[in-house]
Design an enzyme around this catalytic site. Structure first.
Site, mmCIF file in Angstrom:
data_model
loop_
_atom_site.group_PDB
_atom_site.id
_atom_site.type_symbol
_atom_site.label_atom_id
_atom_site.label_comp_id
_atom_site.label_asym_id
_atom_site.label_seq_id
_atom_site.Cartn_x
_atom_site.Cartn_y
_atom_site.Cartn_z
ATOM 1 N N SER A 126 0.798 -1.227 0.000
ATOM 2 C CA SER A 126 0.000 0.000 0.000
ATOM 3 C C SER A 126 0.828 1.272 0.000
ATOM 4 O O SER A 126 0.272 2.368 -0.045
ATOM 5 C CB SER A 126 -0.913 0.005 1.231
ATOM 6 O OG SER A 126 -0.156 0.144 2.415
ATOM 7 N N THR A 140 -2.341 2.852 3.209
ATOM 8 C CA THR A 140 -1.612 4.107 3.387
ATOM 9 C C THR A 140 -0.898 4.011 4.719
ATOM 10 O O THR A 140 -1.309 3.250 5.585
ATOM 11 C CB THR A 140 -2.628 5.283 3.438
ATOM 12 O OG1 THR A 140 -3.335 5.333 2.209
ATOM 13 C CG2 THR A 140 -1.969 6.613 3.693
ATOM 14 N N THR A 166 1.469 6.972 0.496
ATOM 15 C CA THR A 166 0.625 5.892 -0.050
ATOM 16 C C THR A 166 0.943 5.600 -1.510
ATOM 17 O O THR A 166 1.491 6.458 -2.218
ATOM 18 C CB THR A 166 -0.865 6.293 0.047
ATOM 19 O OG1 THR A 166 -1.696 5.166 -0.228
ATOM 20 C CG2 THR A 166 -1.220 7.401 -0.937
ATOM 21 N N ARG A 193 -4.886 9.609 -10.929
ATOM 22 C CA ARG A 193 -5.783 9.804 -9.779
ATOM 23 C C ARG A 193 -4.960 10.098 -8.528
ATOM 24 O O ARG A 193 -3.979 9.420 -8.232
ATOM 25 C CB ARG A 193 -6.630 8.553 -9.579
ATOM 26 C CG ARG A 193 -7.567 8.592 -8.346
ATOM 27 C CD ARG A 193 -6.919 7.994 -7.118
ATOM 28 N NE ARG A 193 -7.838 7.902 -5.990
ATOM 29 C CZ ARG A 193 -7.452 7.593 -4.751
ATOM 30 N NH1 ARG A 193 -6.189 7.348 -4.480
ATOM 31 N NH2 ARG A 193 -8.320 7.528 -3.787
ATOM 32 N N VAL A 194 -5.365 11.108 -7.800
ATOM 33 C CA VAL A 194 -4.690 11.446 -6.554
ATOM 34 C C VAL A 194 -5.735 11.425 -5.442
ATOM 35 O O VAL A 194 -6.812 12.003 -5.588
ATOM 36 C CB VAL A 194 -4.041 12.848 -6.654
ATOM 37 C CG1 VAL A 194 -3.503 13.287 -5.309
ATOM 38 C CG2 VAL A 194 -2.915 12.830 -7.691
ATOM 39 N N GLY A 195 -5.418 10.765 -4.352
ATOM 40 C CA GLY A 195 -6.346 10.702 -3.224
ATOM 41 C C GLY A 195 -6.046 11.772 -2.193
ATOM 42 O O GLY A 195 -5.526 12.851 -2.511
ATOM 43 N N ASP A 196 -6.356 11.466 -0.964
ATOM 44 C CA ASP A 196 -6.208 12.455 0.113
ATOM 45 C C ASP A 196 -4.781 12.568 0.641
ATOM 46 O O ASP A 196 -4.411 13.592 1.231
ATOM 47 C CB ASP A 196 -7.128 12.089 1.284
ATOM 48 C CG ASP A 196 -6.804 10.707 1.860
ATOM 49 O OD1 ASP A 196 -6.538 9.781 1.058
ATOM 50 O OD2 ASP A 196 -6.798 10.548 3.088
ATOM 51 N N THR A 198 -6.394 7.354 6.631
ATOM 52 C CA THR A 198 -6.195 6.277 5.665
ATOM 53 C C THR A 198 -7.577 5.823 5.189
ATOM 54 O O THR A 198 -8.579 6.119 5.822
ATOM 55 C CB THR A 198 -5.434 5.079 6.275
ATOM 56 O OG1 THR A 198 -6.203 4.534 7.357
ATOM 57 C CG2 THR A 198 -4.066 5.472 6.807
ATOM 58 N N GLY A 199 -7.606 5.098 4.090
ATOM 59 C CA GLY A 199 -8.894 4.637 3.565
ATOM 60 C C GLY A 199 -9.291 5.415 2.322
ATOM 61 O O GLY A 199 -8.431 5.990 1.641
ATOM 62 N N GLY A 221 -9.794 7.902 -0.100
ATOM 63 C CA GLY A 221 -9.313 9.274 -0.142
ATOM 64 C C GLY A 221 -10.355 10.271 -0.599
ATOM 65 O O GLY A 221 -10.392 11.410 -0.120
HETATM 66 N N1 GLY Z 1 -6.087 7.209 1.374
HETATM 67 C C1 GLY Z 1 -5.321 6.828 0.265
HETATM 68 C C2 GLY Z 1 -5.954 7.116 -1.018
HETATM 69 O O1 GLY Z 1 -7.172 7.162 -1.123
HETATM 70 O O2 GLY Z 1 -5.240 7.276 -1.997
#
Ligand code: GLY
Length: 354
Positions: free
Chosen positions: A87, A200, A218, A228-231, A251-252, A254
């Site tokens: 991850s 993450t 992450t 794609r970019v998460g949080d 985490t989780g 995003g």
């Molecule tokens: N929390 C990690 C992501 O969604 O990329």
């Protein structure tokens, strides 16, 4: 404070009392959420369930006099460089096209400064690059090719981040996606993947002076759309540090954390007087309430995804909670470094409660 739909009274009260996610000893802060300078010698580190080695290393370094951010980055580097963690960093699961793209951010409480990278390829330790964005540029966030060029300029070694294990997982996903495309599973194919992992690491560190820092890193949602970019690299979403109040990470899923402004709100809640556990629970409840898209809800209207939040208040309180049961977090209270259960809003069995 209202109890969200689908949350049992028992779970709600347990969370309100801080059960599960609140450290019972060593780190317990003053009641009423009052922010106070920690008593002499309080050193703490909090991380996600994959971060036990990170908290151990971070506390060790802080005790040797390291800055809290240097300590947090060094702790996270251990997991980023570990090919067994699918991850984060090297060995992380790739995007839809089989390319590993990493996201990370750092925030340094004493100087109110931060740095981040997103969709960074070929570099094992994005948190170290994010730290350099903070200290060696006039910017906060570098992405993609620009982030890679910046890392190379600073001497980072480019490597193939896709391990054989991760490549096989990606191929298994690709071949089992659709019966009407041209990718065919081997006859003896293993069971189909039922969900796409998001993993993450976040690591929050407090030293005896009351200084705080944090890191989140992450490889993002497995098999994501390229770009794609998460949080995780978004300051205020996957991480936030306010040296006067506390630090938080996530985490989780995003997309849900970005929409809720997750870590920023957790920290603001603590700044306004909530305990670490109350601050986390409030944001989890917001996420549950704000999940309206039927695609993202189960039959009972609950989020069909998970999010975990981690909080370290400046007075030493620690908490972590998840939407769903079964999650753990790592915490070092200066004496003991251990995995502990997160509190949760919803039980995995399908029954409500905690
Ligand atoms: N929390 C990690 C992501 O969604 O990329």
């Amino acid at each position: 404070m209202s109890r969200p739909r689908g949350v049992s009274r028992r779970a709600f009260l347990a969370a309100a009392a801080g059960a599960g996610g609140l450290l019972p000893a060593g780190l317990a802060g003053a009641g009423g959420g009052e922010v106070k300078v920690p008593s002499r010698g309080v050193v703490a580190a909090v991380s996600s369930g994959n971060g036990l080695r990170a908290t151990a290393r971070a506390v060790e370094l802080v005790r040797q006099g390291a800055d809290t951010l240097d300590a947090a980055v060094a702790g996270v580097n251990i997991v980023e460089e570990d090919p067994e963690d699918a991850s984060v960093g090297y060995g992380g699961l790739p995007n839809e096209e089989g390319v590993v793209e990493l996201d990370a951010c750092v925030m340094h409480g004493p100087t109110w400064s931060c740095g981040a990278v997103a969709a960074l390829q070929k570099i094992k330790t994005p948190s170290s690059v994010a730290r350099l964005v903070m200290t060696r540029t006039d910017h906060v966030l570098l992405v993609g090719e620009g982030a890679l060029r910046f890392a190379l300029a600073h001497g980072f070694e480019p490597v193939n981040l896709l391990t054989e294990k991760a490549r096989k997982e990606w191929l298994r996903w690709k071949e089992s996606r659709s019966p009407i495309d041209d990718w065919i599973e081997p006859r003896e194919a293993e069971a189909k993947m039922r969900s796409r992992p998001t993993g993450t690491i976040t690591c929050l560190v407090l030293d005896a002076k009351g200084d705080l820092s944090g890191v989140t890193s992450t490889s993002g949602l497995a098999f994501k759309l390229p770009g794609r970019v998460g949080d995780s690299p978004i300051i205020g979403a996957g991480l936030y540090v306010d040296n006067d109040a506390g630090a938080a990470g996530a985490t989780g899923r995003g997309e849900a954390v970005i929409t809720a402004g997750g870590s920023r709100i957790v920290v603001e809640n603590m700044r306004r007087g909530m305990s670490a556990a109350e601050a986390v629970r409030d944001v989890l409840e917001r996420i549950a309430r704000q999940t309206l898209d039927p695609r993202l809800r189960d039959k009972e209207g609950r989020p069909s995804f998970d999010v975990s939040l981690y909080a370290l208040k400046r007075n030493g309180e620690v908490a972590s909670g998840s939407l769903w049961s079964g999650k753990r977090f790592a915490a070092h209270d200066g004496e003991t470094n251990a995995l502990r259960d997160c509190f949760h809003l919803f039980a995995r069995s399908g029954k409500e409660g905690g």
